[in-house]
Design an enzyme around this catalytic site. Structure first.
Site, PDB file in Angstrom:
ATOM      1  N   GLN A 128      40.426  51.634  45.984  1.00  0.00           N
ATOM      2  CA  GLN A 128      39.246  51.941  45.187  1.00  0.00           C
ATOM      3  C   GLN A 128      38.963  53.438  45.319  1.00  0.00           C
ATOM      4  O   GLN A 128      39.791  54.142  45.864  1.00  0.00           O
ATOM      5  CB  GLN A 128      38.086  51.078  45.634  1.00  0.00           C
ATOM      6  CG  GLN A 128      38.439  49.594  45.525  1.00  0.00           C
ATOM      7  CD  GLN A 128      37.245  48.651  45.668  1.00  0.00           C
ATOM      8  OE1 GLN A 128      36.100  49.057  45.748  1.00  0.00           O
ATOM      9  NE2 GLN A 128      37.532  47.355  45.706  1.00  0.00           N
ATOM     10  N   TYR A 158      49.208  46.092  46.481  1.00  0.00           N
ATOM     11  CA  TYR A 158      48.762  46.890  47.631  1.00  0.00           C
ATOM     12  C   TYR A 158      49.937  47.043  48.585  1.00  0.00           C
ATOM     13  O   TYR A 158      50.520  46.046  49.009  1.00  0.00           O
ATOM     14  CB  TYR A 158      47.585  46.214  48.341  1.00  0.00           C
ATOM     15  CG  TYR A 158      46.314  46.237  47.514  1.00  0.00           C
ATOM     16  CD1 TYR A 158      45.527  47.387  47.448  1.00  0.00           C
ATOM     17  CD2 TYR A 158      45.904  45.121  46.793  1.00  0.00           C
ATOM     18  CE1 TYR A 158      44.365  47.423  46.694  1.00  0.00           C
ATOM     19  CE2 TYR A 158      44.738  45.145  46.025  1.00  0.00           C
ATOM     20  CZ  TYR A 158      43.974  46.302  45.987  1.00  0.00           C
ATOM     21  OH  TYR A 158      42.816  46.334  45.234  1.00  0.00           O
ATOM     22  N   ASN A 168      37.035  40.900  43.399  1.00  0.00           N
ATOM     23  CA  ASN A 168      36.595  39.554  43.756  1.00  0.00           C
ATOM     24  C   ASN A 168      35.099  39.369  43.518  1.00  0.00           C
ATOM     25  O   ASN A 168      34.637  38.271  43.203  1.00  0.00           O
ATOM     26  CB  ASN A 168      36.918  39.271  45.225  1.00  0.00           C
ATOM     27  CG  ASN A 168      38.415  39.270  45.505  1.00  0.00           C
ATOM     28  OD1 ASN A 168      39.218  39.108  44.596  1.00  0.00           O
ATOM     29  ND2 ASN A 168      38.791  39.464  46.755  1.00  0.00           N
ATOM     30  N   GLU A 187      44.648  47.482  39.852  1.00  0.00           N
ATOM     31  CA  GLU A 187      44.389  47.646  41.291  1.00  0.00           C
ATOM     32  C   GLU A 187      45.685  48.070  41.941  1.00  0.00           C
ATOM     33  O   GLU A 187      46.678  47.335  41.880  1.00  0.00           O
ATOM     34  CB  GLU A 187      43.884  46.347  41.932  1.00  0.00           C
ATOM     35  CG  GLU A 187      42.459  46.010  41.558  1.00  0.00           C
ATOM     36  CD  GLU A 187      41.894  44.844  42.364  1.00  0.00           C
ATOM     37  OE1 GLU A 187      42.269  44.679  43.541  1.00  0.00           O
ATOM     38  OE2 GLU A 187      41.081  44.105  41.784  1.00  0.00           O
ATOM     39  N   ASN A 244      39.018  38.487  37.060  1.00  0.00           N
ATOM     40  CA  ASN A 244      39.773  39.156  38.121  1.00  0.00           C
ATOM     41  C   ASN A 244      40.581  38.151  38.932  1.00  0.00           C
ATOM     42  O   ASN A 244      40.028  37.144  39.408  1.00  0.00           O
ATOM     43  CB  ASN A 244      38.803  39.883  39.067  1.00  0.00           C
ATOM     44  CG  ASN A 244      39.524  40.542  40.231  1.00  0.00           C
ATOM     45  OD1 ASN A 244      40.226  41.528  40.035  1.00  0.00           O
ATOM     46  ND2 ASN A 244      39.371  40.008  41.430  1.00  0.00           N
ATOM     47  N   GLU A 245      41.855  38.403  39.089  1.00  0.00           N
ATOM     48  CA  GLU A 245      42.735  37.642  40.000  1.00  0.00           C
ATOM     49  C   GLU A 245      42.425  36.141  40.014  1.00  0.00           C
ATOM     50  O   GLU A 245      42.257  35.535  41.079  1.00  0.00           O
ATOM     51  CB  GLU A 245      42.645  38.207  41.424  1.00  0.00           C
ATOM     52  CG  GLU A 245      43.199  39.601  41.538  1.00  0.00           C
ATOM     53  CD  GLU A 245      43.251  40.151  42.964  1.00  0.00           C
ATOM     54  OE1 GLU A 245      42.701  39.535  43.890  1.00  0.00           O
ATOM     55  OE2 GLU A 245      43.852  41.219  43.145  1.00  0.00           O
ATOM     56  N   GLU A 254      33.979  48.759  43.252  1.00  0.00           N
ATOM     57  CA  GLU A 254      33.527  47.367  43.373  1.00  0.00           C
ATOM     58  C   GLU A 254      32.269  47.309  44.235  1.00  0.00           C
ATOM     59  O   GLU A 254      32.088  48.134  45.144  1.00  0.00           O
ATOM     60  CB  GLU A 254      34.648  46.531  44.032  1.00  0.00           C
ATOM     61  CG  GLU A 254      34.258  45.077  44.280  1.00  0.00           C
ATOM     62  CD  GLU A 254      35.435  44.180  44.658  1.00  0.00           C
ATOM     63  OE1 GLU A 254      36.569  44.685  44.793  1.00  0.00           O
ATOM     64  OE2 GLU A 254      35.216  42.972  44.807  1.00  0.00           O
TER      65      GLU A 254
HETATM   66  O1  AHR Z   1      40.191  45.955  45.942  1.00  0.00           O
HETATM   67  C1  AHR Z   1      39.831  44.999  46.889  1.00  0.00           C
HETATM   68  C2  AHR Z   1      40.116  43.570  46.443  1.00  0.00           C
HETATM   69  O2  AHR Z   1      41.494  43.382  46.318  1.00  0.00           O
HETATM   70  C3  AHR Z   1      39.554  43.189  45.110  1.00  0.00           C
HETATM   71  O3  AHR Z   1      38.253  42.734  45.195  1.00  0.00           O
HETATM   72  C4  AHR Z   1      40.459  42.068  44.670  1.00  0.00           C
HETATM   73  O4  AHR Z   1      40.576  41.992  43.280  1.00  0.00           O
HETATM   74  C5  AHR Z   1      41.769  42.362  45.370  1.00  0.00           C
HETATM   75  O5  AHR Z   1      42.275  41.253  46.011  1.00  0.00           O
END
Ligand code: AHR
Length: 520
Positions: A362, A247, A75, A308, A175-176, A30
């Site tokens: 990432q 995450y 994001n 992700e 995205n999201e 990103e």
């Molecule tokens: O990977 C970091 C961020 O985490 C990304 O920009 C977003 O999609 C997620 O919230």
């Protein structure tokens, strides 16, 4: 070998979950912090090539079997105008990036990313902006990258030095978009309309493309699965994948997202059972997809793009101070984190029928297995499970049956100390067994039985970890870059065809076996 009674991992060549899609070992890059600038791209640096690509980073990533890289966000993509990042560099504008409050110089854009993918032996998974932009801009980007010359955007690509279309097959529709932090955040119905319009227009321009539609950003979102159901029902005919994001972290969720702390951070026993949560997310999606498929009376299969995933301990809302390439979201990963990373991979393999794409979020500097410094690249603990398993797990995923002691994982209940995944690649005559031991102090001796296959040899054994609970905090740093790395392990093949192998505590062991027999 320990004299304790052995745990058992059994699999049968006929109990196939599905084909392991190599795309589950993909990555994510990103425009965030030092991921692009000072990460993959650093013009003028002695370790960079003539185009400014860091050669040491390329080498470390080429060692991973990484079929796709998702780009440019995240994001970031939801307020990004891709047209800022093409053409002569001196004419590209500097913009303020809404997502990370940073300055975006646009010196690295679509063409640079395509060239970088070719060098990294990977392929692009392009995300389009459906926050501040709509189908029109997405269609123009598709024309720029995929269509033969003869129209405005494709001619522009040629004018920028690339006559041949890039042929980008994989696309993310935003995205999201369920997240209030996202530029252009909207309701599920509104997003579904934006996504469907973009997909129809893009497919109208190029029949070869395939799409992932945005699922929920997090399992704790209030609209989790309700959002996904609305979106999937509306876009079912247009998409082949729905995204899931997760995450892992030890913090209380309120603290993690910037709110006041209301609970205590979780301990290692709880964190090391993260596989339970990952399985749950995937199974939630498997159920949802089956439900929508039933509603539609559809023959079609839709899969999960887990685009992700990672461990992310720091606050998610770091501020770039309106500078270019600030050091944001940089983590130092420990052995404990690497053990969680391995559980994601095992879970993706175990759910090979559901998960067809997964992107480690990432890949460089930002929540990443690689940290770039002036003198080279540091391979963090989390690099090794990803790099090794991507080269090991292939063919068909076999359903593992695990007999192992349980331990108390707090709110996650009683969880087996062993986490396992098994694959069988008939053409190579090979089976892979991936074993993780969550117990911090008791190495496990594991008996592996593969029915329907004859094990003829042990091709390789690698292990990582060991050293007891204190070792969970070990990390690779610039001073100790090899504190946690894989090493050769030991396995014995008995006359009965069973394999006995030791799994360090805490740690993991990767077995590559030569096998004969069973289904082609
Ligand atoms: O990977 C970091 C961020 O985490 C990304 O920009 C977003 O999609 C997620 O919230």
């Amino acid at each position: 070998m320990s004299h304790a009674p052995a745990s058992l991992v059994r699999a049968d060549a006929d109990h196939v979950v599905g084909d392991v899609d190599p795309r589950i070992f993909s990555g994510f890059l990103e425009h965030l912090g030092r991921a692009v600038y000072g990460g993959v791209y650093e013009p003028g640096h002695p370790l960079s090539d003539a185009r400014g690509f860091r050669r040491d980073v390329l080498e470390a990533l080429r060692a991973v079997n990484m079929p796709l890289v998702r780009y440019p966000g995240g994001n970031f993509v939801s307020a990004y105008d891709w047209r800022d990042g093409i053409g002569p560099r001196e004419r590209r504008p500097v913009r303020r990036d809404y997502a990370w409050q940073s300055l975006e110089t646009n010196q690295f854009g679509t063409d640079e990313f395509m060239a970088w993918c070719a060098e990294a032996a990977t392929a692009p998974l392009l995300a389009v902006n459906l926050g501040t932009a709509r189908a029109k801009e997405a269609g123009e980007l598709l024309e720029y990258v995929n269509l033969p010359t003869g129209s405005h955007w494709s001619d522009l690509r040629a004018a920028h030095g690339r006559a041949q279309p890039y042929g980008v097959k994989h696309w993310c529709l935003g995205n999201e978009m369920d997240g209030p932090w996202q530029a252009g955040h909207c309701s599920a119905a509104e997003y579904a309309q934006r996504a469907r319009e973009a997909a129809l227009l893009m497919k109208g321009l190029d029949r070869s493309v395939e799409f992932a539609v945005c699922g929920s950003a997090l399992r704790v979102m209030p609209t989790y699965l309700a959002w996904d159901r609305t979106v999937l029902e509306a876009c079912w005919d247009e998409v082949s994948l729905i995204s899931a994001h997760h995450y892992a972290h030890k913090k209380d969720p309120a603290t993690r997202w910037g709110g006041p702390a209301t609970q205590r951070a979780k301990d290692s026993a709880w964190f090391l059972a993260e596989g339970v949560e990952i399985d749950r997310v995937i199974e939630d999606y498997a159920g949802l997809i089956a439900y929508v498929r039933g509603l539609k009376r559809s023959e079609k299969r839709v899969h999960v793009s887990f685009d992700e995933w990672n461990v992310w301990h720091r606050r998610a809302s770091e501020h770039g101070g309106w500078t270019a390439a600030p050091a944001l979201c940089e983590e130092t990963y420990t052995l404990e984190d690497a053990l969680v990373v391995l559980q994601y991979l095992n879970s993706f393999v175990r759910h090979a029928d559901t998960v067809k794409v997964a992107c480690l979020a990432q890949i460089v500097n930002v929540i990443a297995p690689l940290t770039v410094g002036p003198r080279g690249v540091l391979r963090q603990t989390t690099y090794y499970p990803w790099q090794r398993v991507s080269r090991l797990a292939a063919g068909r995923s076999l359903r593992p049956v695990v007999h192992a002691p349980d331990y108390d994982a707090g709110e996650r209940g009683h969880v087996p100390v062993l986490d396992a995944a098994v694959t069988h690649e008939a053409r190579a005559g090979e089976a892979a067994v991936i074993l993780l031991n969550r117990a911090p102090d008791a190495p496990e001796t594991v008996r592996v039985e593969l029915s329907g296959l004859r094990v003829t040899g042990v091709r390789s054994v690698e292990e990582m970890g060991g050293g007891g609970a204190a070792a969970l905090a070990l990390a690779n740093t610039w001073d100790t870059p090899d504190a946690v790395t894989p090493r050769a392990g030991r396995a014995e093949l008995g006359a009965d065809g069973r394999v006995s192998v030791r799994v360090p505590a805490p740690g993991f062991t990767l077995l590559r076996l030569a096998v004969e027999g069973s289904a082609a």
